[in-house]
Motif scaffolding. Sequence first.
Motif, PDB file in Angstrom:
ATOM      1  N   MET A 754       0.859  -1.185   0.000  1.00  0.00           N
ATOM      2  CA  MET A 754       0.000   0.000   0.000  1.00  0.00           C
ATOM      3  C   MET A 754       0.898   1.239   0.000  1.00  0.00           C
ATOM      4  N   ALA A 755       0.766   2.088  -1.029  1.00  0.00           N
ATOM      5  CA  ALA A 755       1.571   3.304  -1.144  1.00  0.00           C
ATOM      6  C   ALA A 755       0.782   4.488  -0.607  1.00  0.00           C
ATOM      7  N   ILE A 756       1.406   5.267   0.314  1.00  0.00           N
ATOM      8  CA  ILE A 756       0.747   6.437   0.900  1.00  0.00           C
ATOM      9  C   ILE A 756       1.751   7.576   1.034  1.00  0.00           C
ATOM     10  N   ILE A 757       1.251   8.791   1.214  1.00  0.00           N
ATOM     11  CA  ILE A 757       2.090   9.947   1.537  1.00  0.00           C
ATOM     12  C   ILE A 757       1.539  10.552   2.822  1.00  0.00           C
ATOM     13  N   PRO A 758       1.975  10.048   3.979  1.00  0.00           N
ATOM     14  CA  PRO A 758       1.432  10.536   5.253  1.00  0.00           C
ATOM     15  C   PRO A 758       2.022  11.900   5.627  1.00  0.00           C
ATOM     16  N   LYS A 759       1.336  12.584   6.491  1.00  0.00           N
ATOM     17  CA  LYS A 759       1.821  13.870   6.975  1.00  0.00           C
ATOM     18  C   LYS A 759       2.898  13.656   8.041  1.00  0.00           C
ATOM     19  N   GLN A 760       3.606  14.731   8.351  1.00  0.00           N
ATOM     20  CA  GLN A 760       4.637  14.670   9.389  1.00  0.00           C
ATOM     21  C   GLN A 760       3.975  14.358  10.732  1.00  0.00           C
ATOM     22  N   GLY A 761       4.666  13.506  11.536  1.00  0.00           N
ATOM     23  CA  GLY A 761       4.156  13.166  12.851  1.00  0.00           C
ATOM     24  C   GLY A 761       4.068  11.668  13.048  1.00  0.00           C
ATOM     25  N   THR A 762       3.451  11.259  14.159  1.00  0.00           N
ATOM     26  CA  THR A 762       3.333   9.844  14.505  1.00  0.00           C
ATOM     27  C   THR A 762       2.012   9.296  13.983  1.00  0.00           C
ATOM     28  N   HIS A 763       2.077   8.081  13.397  1.00  0.00           N
ATOM     29  CA  HIS A 763       0.873   7.481  12.796  1.00  0.00           C
ATOM     30  C   HIS A 763       0.760   6.023  13.238  1.00  0.00           C
ATOM     31  N   MET A 764      -0.479   5.511  13.134  1.00  0.00           N
ATOM     32  CA  MET A 764      -0.751   4.116  13.442  1.00  0.00           C
ATOM     33  C   MET A 764      -1.385   3.473  12.215  1.00  0.00           C
ATOM     34  N   PHE A 779       4.559   4.234  13.526  1.00  0.00           N
ATOM     35  CA  PHE A 779       5.778   4.791  12.934  1.00  0.00           C
ATOM     36  C   PHE A 779       5.692   6.314  12.959  1.00  0.00           C
ATOM     37  N   GLU A 780       6.820   6.977  12.657  1.00  0.00           N
ATOM     38  CA  GLU A 780       6.882   8.437  12.695  1.00  0.00           C
ATOM     39  C   GLU A 780       7.469   8.973  11.395  1.00  0.00           C
ATOM     40  N   ILE A 781       6.854  10.015  10.856  1.00  0.00           N
ATOM     41  CA  ILE A 781       7.335  10.667   9.643  1.00  0.00           C
ATOM     42  C   ILE A 781       8.042  11.968  10.020  1.00  0.00           C
TER      43      ILE A 781
END
Length: 783
Positions: A754-764, A779-781
Amino acid sequence: MNRITKHIKKHKIKSAIIAVLLIAYYFCLPKQLFKDPTATVITSSNNELLGAQIAKDGQWRFPHNDSIPEKFKTCIVQFEDEYFYKHPGFNPISIFKALRDNLKSGAVKRGGSTITQQVIRLSRKGPSRTYLEKLKEIILATRLEFRASKNKILSYYSSHAPFGGNVVGLDAASWRYFNRNAHQLSWAESATLAVLPNAPSLIYPGKNQEKLLKKRDRLLKKLLENAIIDSLTYQLSVAEGLPQKPYPLPQIAPHLLQKVSQTNYGKHIKTTIDTKLQQRVNYIIKNHYNQLSQNEIYNAAVLVLDVKTRQVLAYVGNTPTDKAHQKDVDIIDKPRSTGSILKPFLYAAMLDAGDLLPHTLVTDVPTQFGSYNPENYNKTYDGAVPASKALSRSLNVPAVRMLQEFGLDRFHHYLKALQLKDLKYHANHYGLSLILGGAESNLWDLCKSYAALSSTLNHFSETSSEYFTNEFREPTFLASDKITFGNKTGDKTLFDAASIYLTYESLKEVNRPESDESWEFFDGSKQIAWKTGTSFGFRDAWAIGTTKDYVVGVWVGNADGEGRPGLVGVQTAAPILFDVFDLLPNSDWFPKPFDDMQAVDICKQSGHRAAPNCQTVEQKFIQVSGLKTKPCPYHILVHLDHNESFQVNTSCEDLSNIVHKSWFVLPPLMAYYYKTKNPFYKPLPKFRNDCLGAHTVSMAFIYPKENNNIFLPKDFDGKTNELVLKIAHSKPESTLFWYIDNTFIGSTKDIHDMAIIPKQGTHMITVVDEFGNEAKRRFEISK
């Protein structure tokens, strides 16, 4: 007795004076005649000179030597003191003749001193020649004759007589002027040295050759006339030339000399070094240095130990580089990052503890321990690999996972028991990187440890399956050391014999890197257990190998710690290791320690003890402690249709048509990587669609790793690259539903990326399959 007593009472004053004079005479000679500093001298096991370090006063003065060559002894007596063996320390006739000649000439022209008197004069630092001084010499010479034998007096003379320049003593003169031991000198050479102390400041090699030649030939003529040598020997002797200039002293083991001088300065030390082996290893190091220096790698060290005696046979502390690259630094005892060189100790410890069998499959998948992210040398993964292969191929990820499973403190305890002196901190200081070079050790301690393990195996086989209490003793380079291994015992010292043997069996395999480059040097005919290591940043390259009889250790790098591309153990240290082993006699392989092993049925695919469902079973000898390991967990009994194409159960197939079969199944993440290296691996067949009942499924993240801190790079056009999430599922055909921070972002089937472009910060990230199974990953971006 009464008469003596009466005489003493009658002549009290005279008796007292005589008593005082006798006491003064007895104590007039110091206990130690010579207190001059001497050179540090080391010789090989067969007394060949390896090197010498000049005395503190700048003189080449070897330590006192009682052994005097017969030729020199004869020459010096004939030249200096023909009546040496007959007089009591002085020669009255010689003194009378000297006195007569000196009075006639009005100056001191002749000394008339005996060898004994000359010894006294040398010990008193040659005071001015006066009649009073001569009287003192006579008195002290007679006292020396009472105290020492004639041979002892000659040894004083030969060890302390001046031979010109800064050369003192026969031993130093022999090497400086003739480049060999004094016992190997010819008659002409012995005569040359015998006449030198007579006027060392005026006549010595390279100066006043004609006078020196005449003095030597006169002495040779005297030897002929006295029938000490025959006419042929005389003719050959006078035909010999004179030395023209001093030779440099041998420096065959300069770093060992440096080490010896730290604790035995000014002494003559007989070492355990094999001269021929040392010289040939020096040559090997020189050749490899010429190649390595082209890549700006300037330093290397080699240590060779005899396993049975624990003696040092060759000691090369550094390359013949220059001072700018620290040629004088002895690398052998210096702490350096260990790289992978400690991995065999972990393998042996796990075998010894019964936590592992030699070929048990261990996990090799991307792994993260907090912020620590170990990787294999070639950045690839096998999914699952036999423990023995993980060791012989030096795979990093399995090693770290094995260390975590075994226990950091537990392994640290084993290393401390090996007496690795540079392991100075507690286990948590090193962390899991301990197994990949997070700690430091030195070539001496590592070779010592391998020698102890090899010796343990040897002793176990040679005795009635017993161990020795002092097996892990220090090696020695001193020939005077008495090697003892303590008392016999039925208890192991550290590792049991079977664990050591099985470790060596793995290390006997070709420990090649992931590519086959530079491997033409490997000689398969030699059975050697060996291991390489490379530290982080390519700063240290190691190779250590052992046979029944020898341990060879090699370190390559830069003394200042500068890393270089290509500074890898298998490419730089291993070629030296095998070149050195080529100099050593071949050894038989270690005998199998049957008394510490047991034959057990082993699952061929998994390496575990065979379980009822294992398809292929073979009998193997394992260490006794391995009997407590768990049976194979990877073979399960599955139920298939008659074509063996689908899994079925009684809800969709008649029991008589169901085929029951054992199947080798790995967890999803292991299987994902395992099948890329093992094309014959068969995943479990799917359940047939018409079958009811839940089937156990599992899934695991491939990427990202837990608590990863991820940076998304941008292309040249400023566009941010996508983050590709990956997961492994035991039933790839299942549909997976993906959520980021509880927001649905899509589903996948068959290929679960799965390809995504998440925003800066911590995600689940949350993934749910169609059976309701769920997997989460945080994880964290970062920008």
